[in-house]
Design a protein around this motif. Structure first.
Motif, PDB file in Angstrom:
ATOM      1  N   UNK A  15       0.799  -1.226   0.531  1.00  0.00           N
ATOM      2  CA  UNK A  15      -0.415  -0.438   0.393  1.00  0.00           C
ATOM      3  C   UNK A  15       0.963   1.181  -0.214  1.00  0.00           C
ATOM      4  N   UNK A  16       2.125   1.363   0.981  1.00  0.00           N
ATOM      5  CA  UNK A  16       2.551   2.786   0.862  1.00  0.00           C
ATOM      6  C   UNK A  16       3.340   2.334  -0.649  1.00  0.00           C
ATOM      7  N   UNK A  17       3.930   1.619  -1.427  1.00  0.00           N
ATOM      8  CA  UNK A  17       4.412   1.169  -2.142  1.00  0.00           C
ATOM      9  C   UNK A  17       3.483   1.987  -3.325  1.00  0.00           C
ATOM     10  N   UNK A  18       2.180   1.891  -3.432  1.00  0.00           N
ATOM     11  CA  UNK A  18       1.637   2.287  -4.443  1.00  0.00           C
ATOM     12  C   UNK A  18       1.368   3.720  -4.396  1.00  0.00           C
ATOM     13  N   UNK A  19       1.928   4.012  -3.254  1.00  0.00           N
ATOM     14  CA  UNK A  19       1.492   5.834  -3.117  1.00  0.00           C
ATOM     15  C   UNK A  19       2.139   5.873  -3.568  1.00  0.00           C
ATOM     16  N   UNK A  20       3.922   6.081  -2.960  1.00  0.00           N
ATOM     17  CA  UNK A  20       5.072   6.388  -2.832  1.00  0.00           C
ATOM     18  C   UNK A  20       5.233   6.860  -4.516  1.00  0.00           C
ATOM     19  N   UNK A  21       4.902   6.151  -5.503  1.00  0.00           N
ATOM     20  CA  UNK A  21       5.791   7.012  -6.710  1.00  0.00           C
ATOM     21  C   UNK A  21       4.747   8.249  -7.134  1.00  0.00           C
ATOM     22  N   UNK A  63       4.710   2.073 -10.580  1.00  0.00           N
ATOM     23  CA  UNK A  63       3.631   1.735 -10.079  1.00  0.00           C
ATOM     24  C   UNK A  63       3.803   0.459  -9.332  1.00  0.00           C
ATOM     25  N   UNK A  64       4.223  -0.471 -10.319  1.00  0.00           N
ATOM     26  CA  UNK A  64       4.241  -1.772 -10.154  1.00  0.00           C
ATOM     27  C   UNK A  64       5.241  -2.226  -9.230  1.00  0.00           C
ATOM     28  N   UNK A  65       6.070  -1.449 -10.098  1.00  0.00           N
ATOM     29  CA  UNK A  65       7.568  -2.032  -9.784  1.00  0.00           C
ATOM     30  C   UNK A  65       7.706  -1.669  -7.703  1.00  0.00           C
ATOM     31  N   UNK A  66       7.594  -0.542  -7.124  1.00  0.00           N
ATOM     32  CA  UNK A  66       7.032   0.702  -6.134  1.00  0.00           C
ATOM     33  C   UNK A  66       6.301  -0.241  -5.029  1.00  0.00           C
ATOM     34  N   UNK A  67       4.780  -0.936  -5.379  1.00  0.00           N
ATOM     35  CA  UNK A  67       4.276  -2.249  -4.645  1.00  0.00           C
ATOM     36  C   UNK A  67       5.139  -3.155  -4.840  1.00  0.00           C
ATOM     37  N   UNK A  68       5.328  -3.841  -6.106  1.00  0.00           N
ATOM     38  CA  UNK A  68       6.234  -5.048  -5.094  1.00  0.00           C
ATOM     39  C   UNK A  68       7.135  -4.618  -4.557  1.00  0.00           C
ATOM     40  N   UNK A  69       8.491  -3.249  -4.145  1.00  0.00           N
ATOM     41  CA  UNK A  69       9.341  -3.408  -3.388  1.00  0.00           C
ATOM     42  C   UNK A  69       8.884  -3.819  -2.465  1.00  0.00           C
TER      43      UNK A  69
END
Length: 234
Positions: A15-21, A63-69
């Motif tokens: 969830x945090x990765x989804x908002x990070x970008x 976004x997908x990369x940030x979610x996975x990361x």
């Protein structure tokens, strides 16, 4: 093997990765312009990074990369540090680290306000936990870790032809706090791994002709990844 807490942490990280970008994009757009001549990327690298550099988070892949990361980073930290009272601090640092990595990849800058937030989280968080748990020795280790990490990277930044920026030095100093909290073996590993990872990345990109010898690449993601990997190893 994943269990309830690690799965919950992975979901939180996703969830945090989804908002990070989105946060990173706002940070990049708010940064003051810097008049600086940088060696241009190769044509292949320029086309691959153009969308990301102009506005991180606009592309699905980012976004997908940030979610996975986020999921991997949070899940890994929870598995490795579940018994450590400092886990909440590490997770909070990871959240800021995701944004810092995206910003550095986009514009080769590590903004002082974001690095300052990470410093406050690490410094105040670990101090509070040390006081609550009666472990002042671990707090001393964290402070020494920051001193060693910062001093080492100052020396590296001052070497002739060094491409290490002082944003990298500040981030390395902050990361020395949680690494020192975990002990000297983790600290030394956390100092070594980022530069090994960065070196391997540079060699790979050179071999595939995606960058040139004079291309400047961000070190922040490697600093964060190396510190994260160091916390996972015994």
């Amino acid at each position: 093997m994943p269990d309830g807490p690690s799965i919950a942490a992975a979901l939180l990280g996703a969830l945090i990765g989804l908002g990070a970008p989105r946060v990173a994009r706002r940070v990049v757009l708010a940064l003051p312009p810097v008049v600086e001549v940088r060696p241009p990327l190769s044509a292949a690298a320029s086309s691959a990074l153009s969308a990301e550099s102009s506005a991180p988070g606009d592309g699905f892949s980012v976004r997908a990369g940030a979610v996975v990361a986020g999921a991997i980073v949070f899940g890994g930290l929870t598995v490795a540090l579940r018994a450590d009272p400092g886990l909440p601090v590490f997770l909070a640092l990871a959240a800021v680290g995701l944004v810092l990595a995206l910003v550095d990849r986009a514009c080769l800058r590590l903004p002082d306000p974001l690095v300052g937030v990470a410093a406050l989280i690490a410094g105040l968080g670990l101090t509070g936990i040390a006081l609550l748990t009666g472990t002042p020795d671990r707090l001393l280790g964290a402070l020494l870790g920051a001193l060693v990490a910062g001093g080492t990277h100052v020396v590296l930044a001052l070497l002739p032809r060094s491409r290490l920026g002082f944003g990298d030095v500040k981030l390395a100093t902050v990361l020395g706090l949680p690494l020192g909290w975990l002990g000297w073996p983790t600290l030394w590993l956390g100092l070594l791994l980022p530069h090994l990872l960065h070196g391997l990345l540079v060699l790979t990109l050179l071999a595939t002709r995606r960058v040139r010898r004079d291309t400047v690449l961000p070190l922040g993601p490697a600093l964060l990844t190396g510190a994260w990997l160091a916390t996972l190893l015994p």
